[in-house]
Scaffold this active site. Sequence first.
Site, PDB file in Angstrom:
ATOM      1  N   LYS A 158       6.657 -26.940  -2.523  1.00 54.54           N
ATOM      2  CA  LYS A 158       6.220 -28.288  -2.156  1.00 54.54           C
ATOM      3  C   LYS A 158       6.150 -29.081  -3.471  1.00 54.54           C
ATOM      4  O   LYS A 158       5.295 -28.802  -4.321  1.00 54.54           O
ATOM      5  CB  LYS A 158       4.859 -28.190  -1.459  1.00 54.54           C
ATOM      6  CG  LYS A 158       4.425 -29.462  -0.724  1.00 54.54           C
ATOM      7  CD  LYS A 158       4.091 -30.571  -1.633  1.00 54.54           C
ATOM      8  CE  LYS A 158       3.411 -31.741  -1.032  1.00 54.54           C
ATOM      9  NZ  LYS A 158       3.101 -32.731  -2.106  1.00 54.54           N
ATOM     10  N   GLY A 213      -4.136 -27.516  -8.862  1.00 55.98           N
ATOM     11  CA  GLY A 213      -4.503 -28.920  -8.673  1.00 55.98           C
ATOM     12  C   GLY A 213      -6.002 -29.093  -8.580  1.00 55.98           C
ATOM     13  O   GLY A 213      -6.757 -28.313  -9.156  1.00 55.98           O
ATOM     14  N   SER A 214      -6.406 -30.103  -7.826  1.00 56.38           N
ATOM     15  CA  SER A 214      -7.824 -30.470  -7.797  1.00 56.38           C
ATOM     16  C   SER A 214      -8.626 -29.566  -6.876  1.00 56.38           C
ATOM     17  O   SER A 214      -8.084 -28.905  -5.990  1.00 56.38           O
ATOM     18  CB  SER A 214      -7.957 -31.913  -7.305  1.00 56.38           C
ATOM     19  OG  SER A 214      -7.636 -31.981  -5.923  1.00 56.38           O
ATOM     20  N   GLY A 217      -8.323 -31.107  -3.165  1.00 48.77           N
ATOM     21  CA  GLY A 217      -7.044 -30.810  -2.525  1.00 48.77           C
ATOM     22  C   GLY A 217      -6.865 -29.322  -2.299  1.00 48.77           C
ATOM     23  O   GLY A 217      -6.429 -28.884  -1.231  1.00 48.77           O
ATOM     24  N   GLY A 218      -7.232 -28.539  -3.310  1.00 49.57           N
ATOM     25  CA  GLY A 218      -7.063 -27.096  -3.212  1.00 49.57           C
ATOM     26  C   GLY A 218      -7.942 -26.488  -2.139  1.00 49.57           C
ATOM     27  O   GLY A 218      -7.505 -25.624  -1.380  1.00 49.57           O
ATOM     28  N   GLU A 237      -5.619 -22.517  -8.257  1.00 50.49           N
ATOM     29  CA  GLU A 237      -6.255 -22.748  -9.557  1.00 50.49           C
ATOM     30  C   GLU A 237      -6.745 -24.165  -9.471  1.00 50.49           C
ATOM     31  O   GLU A 237      -5.955 -25.105  -9.472  1.00 50.49           O
ATOM     32  CB  GLU A 237      -5.215 -22.513 -10.661  1.00 50.49           C
ATOM     33  CG  GLU A 237      -5.801 -22.438 -12.050  1.00 50.49           C
ATOM     34  CD  GLU A 237      -5.602 -23.748 -12.789  1.00 50.49           C
ATOM     35  OE1 GLU A 237      -6.477 -24.624 -12.639  1.00 50.49           O
ATOM     36  OE2 GLU A 237      -4.579 -23.877 -13.485  1.00 50.49           O
ATOM     37  N   CYS A 274      -5.637 -28.374 -17.275  1.00 49.52           N
ATOM     38  CA  CYS A 274      -6.699 -27.633 -16.553  1.00 49.52           C
ATOM     39  C   CYS A 274      -7.677 -27.036 -17.547  1.00 49.52           C
ATOM     40  O   CYS A 274      -8.818 -26.762 -17.210  1.00 49.52           O
ATOM     41  CB  CYS A 274      -6.152 -26.473 -15.727  1.00 49.52           C
ATOM     42  SG  CYS A 274      -4.400 -26.463 -15.455  1.00 49.52           S
ATOM     43  N   GLU A 370     -15.086 -31.225 -13.080  1.00 52.03           N
ATOM     44  CA  GLU A 370     -13.928 -31.602 -13.878  1.00 52.03           C
ATOM     45  C   GLU A 370     -13.645 -33.101 -13.805  1.00 52.03           C
ATOM     46  O   GLU A 370     -13.756 -33.716 -12.751  1.00 52.03           O
ATOM     47  CB  GLU A 370     -12.697 -30.839 -13.377  1.00 52.03           C
ATOM     48  CG  GLU A 370     -11.462 -31.075 -14.213  1.00 52.03           C
ATOM     49  CD  GLU A 370     -10.270 -30.238 -13.744  1.00 52.03           C
ATOM     50  OE1 GLU A 370      -9.932 -29.266 -14.425  1.00 52.03           O
ATOM     51  OE2 GLU A 370      -9.713 -30.551 -12.681  1.00 52.03           O
TER      52      GLU A 370
END
Lengths: 514, 514
Positions: A158, A213-214, A217-218, A237, A274, A370
Amino acid sequence: MSTTCLPATEPETAPEDIERLLALAATAAPWWARFTPSARADALVAVADALDSHSDELVTVAAEETGYAPARLSGEVKRTTVQLRMFADRVRAGVYLDVTIDRADPDFVLGPRPELRRHQVPLGPVVVFAASNFPFAFSVAGTDTASALAAGCPVVLKAHPGHLRTSAATAAIVHEALSGAGAPDGVFAMVTGRQAGVTVLRDARITAAAFTGSVRGGRALFDIAASRPTPIPFYGELGSINPVIVTEEALAERAEEIASGFVASYTLGTGQFCTKPGVLLLPRGADTDQVIDLIAQKAREITATPMLTPDIASGYEHRLAEITEAAGTDLLVKGLVATDDAGTRQVAPSLVSVASVAQLREAADVLLEECFGPAALVVLYDTEEEVEDLLAGLGGALTISIHTAREAGGTPGGERYQRLVELAQQRAGRVVFNGWPTGVAVTHAQHHGGPYPAATSTQTSVGTGAVWRFLRPVVFQNTPDEFLPPALQEGNPLRVPRTIDGEPEQVSSTTTEG
Amino acid sequence: MSTTCLPATEPETAPEDIERLLALAATAAPWWARFTPSARADALVAVADALDSHSDELVTVAAEETGYAPARLSGEVKRTTVQLRMFADRVRAGVYLDVTIDRADPDFVLGPRPELRRHQVPLGPVVVFAASNFPFAFSVAGTDTASALAAGCPVVLKAHPGHLRTSAATAAIVHEALSGAGAPDGVFAMVTGRQAGVTVLRDARITAAAFTGSVRGGRALFDIAASRPTPIPFYGELGSINPVIVTEEALAERAEEIASGFVASYTLGTGQFCTKPGVLLLPRGADTDQVIDLIAQKAREITATPMLTPDIASGYEHRLAEITEAAGTDLLVKGLVATDDAGTRQVAPSLVSVASVAQLREAADVLLEECFGPAALVVLYDTEEEVEDLLAGLGGALTISIHTAREAGGTPGGERYQRLVELAQQRAGRVVFNGWPTGVAVTHAQHHGGPYPAATSTQTSVGTGAVWRFLRPVVFQNTPDEFLPPALQEGNPLRVPRTIDGEPEQVSSTTTEG
């Protein structure tokens, strides 16, 4: 709100195309699994060669899309192809088969025991969600894709909307190289669009997912993976604040070096790493104000650089506003934000001080989450216990860094900091001494992960160990040699490393030559 | 419906007691993690010794509670203590630290590379849900508890209501042995009650869960684990139908042996094994009716034996009724069900035939789900392709067994069955040749798991590999020796096996003696 102003930045792959490529991936899976280690390694090397030979074109496109400097991008292509070759080496050596054999034992204490021969098999087609911030090393042909292919799994990628042209160009090269190496059609495919990603993740033919990603979203994707009729592993992650702790001795020894190192690390790649150090913990002392001034001064010297996408820039500005509104914070450096002629947001670093560790903990939900972009917090601590308590209550982190004196005798010895080191180990996947967390070496020992939300599993997403995410064990009991996969056959025709009855198999030199 | 008729079979541990033992477990975690490998191994051996020396008392209680024969139960205690000793051996040898070191490399192709030293650390307190069917080997001190303790994790054990007195007796022995070995209070505790189990699973201090039981119960707990604010790994071993495929050659060679073996396997322990063969696939031929008659005859010869709990007996009767109502099924042997004076349900085996593979697939949702108890299906197949298609569409299984000819030359060779073996490998965690799936050897190579719903992870729950479920990697970057955990220090003071730059560390004999 008007779609005429906002171009459709993330075109959706059509449902019928998704269905076609998932069917292809499912058909390809057993064929790709059946590739010998050396044939699969050859295919990975072919992909690496092709990417290397197209590096210049790829860098040109990615520089336009991401705003990263060409030198950084060509280094990233190199990292991507080095990774592919490292995985290829391990595949060729048969490491990932993890062959373990226990001989039959008619006299076993619990009764006669059958012969058992175990190896690792690929899970099947996997979906990889590409990251925004590494258009090569964590994107189309990045470590997730490379490790899944190395494991013997087809990949449905994706693409990240932040660099779609780079993704398409990379995907075409990967696809052609795999075809040229004899890989079946369907071993690699790319989709675009948020809905397409979810459709693929939900599909019964998909057996695992990888994501960088975030947290938001994750977690949403993790929840989808876990709630499927057949749940699948989701290797995410997500976010990390990567705290850095400076001891008195370190500050006394090299305040200026620490100030420069910190600013360089948190502003690297416009802070879009990250592993960006989000919080610097300094011991309160007579000279601390000067150190903070020094850090602020160095931060002001950094010019504005572009952020990856308008969405990411807006997210950053929103987070920074949240942070500076929290009690006890002081915006020491307000980095200018400007939009250039091409519409890209250029951002200079910001620096925020927090009055005390107590204040930091009080607003933990804002300050200890973060912030993706070139901002960091500086916090003064009064006692080591304060830092220890902070760590003990911290969410999982990819890294925790500790600065002690470099000179022998400059630091009071390991015992004094034993609890700090132990807490760092409990809360992070990587503990860094006298250095900065940005820059994640690709090696066998590397671990890029950590307790949630740093990662959603105990596995690494960087280094040669990343392959294990896409394998599962199968054991054969009392199986005649002719029915066994080659790696498990008595004669070890593939010459792979094996453990027999708990010890490494001794391969005589004559056998190896056979 | 009246609570006066139904005794409270599952008393709930009080909330304040749960809170107290969770707090103790969290406090104990770093202490237990800090035990040297040999001290932790000693503690595991102390538990094994204590259980061995109390074996007779434990067996007496368990025989009353479960209805299992004393010989089987004392064998199970032995299995439990052998497991503990095997884990202790591996802990002592430092295997589970998985120490991996990459030296610094100033000339690495991607730029200077730091030194990285990785080991494995325990996750923290874990909850173990005990199984009903192995009151020792998969219960209080079973493989989940043993492997979690071996990893360095405190265990909160949720007892199975089917054998609460056995559980309490075992827990007391485990607790005392651990205390005697110097383990901190809180390393092991037991709770009872369904709500208590859920409370513990939801608690933020719990870092992983292990479960052996039904698909329904396991999935409900899996969903809780995945939906926590901090999701945790849930290692569930749920349901499996464990199909057995008999080839023409095998049937021609040893029809009677296959008939006896099948009946013995599916009725073992009143059919209450996760590895019970639920479906026997026979090739249709001239003599097949006689073979089925033989199987039925042997099933009728088995006398009724007790089921573990009234709930399990009711569940079994319900499932069997569902199965016999499905189209195309024929109840060849209707095993009698009786309640003895003590109120225990005694059940004799049942046998159901299914007319064809097509019928089996049509009612897959009923026929291809586990039926926990002494019933099995016999199905005739016409072509090998039919069997292959069945396997390809099968949910994950713990085991798939294949019977071929034992005599050399009796079977057409591996190639003919290549696809069958490959499909078995795709759908199962263990592929058994010319044998039966019941009886799971405890070894290094063993894998007890498989695609969902056989398991909810890719990890094994039997064998020495079960420890990895409760560990995660941590890597130290450029860390001075004095700050490193002993296993990672340059001099390797613990003498553990290590991989350096991808190769096993060479330990000179003088060093080992040092």
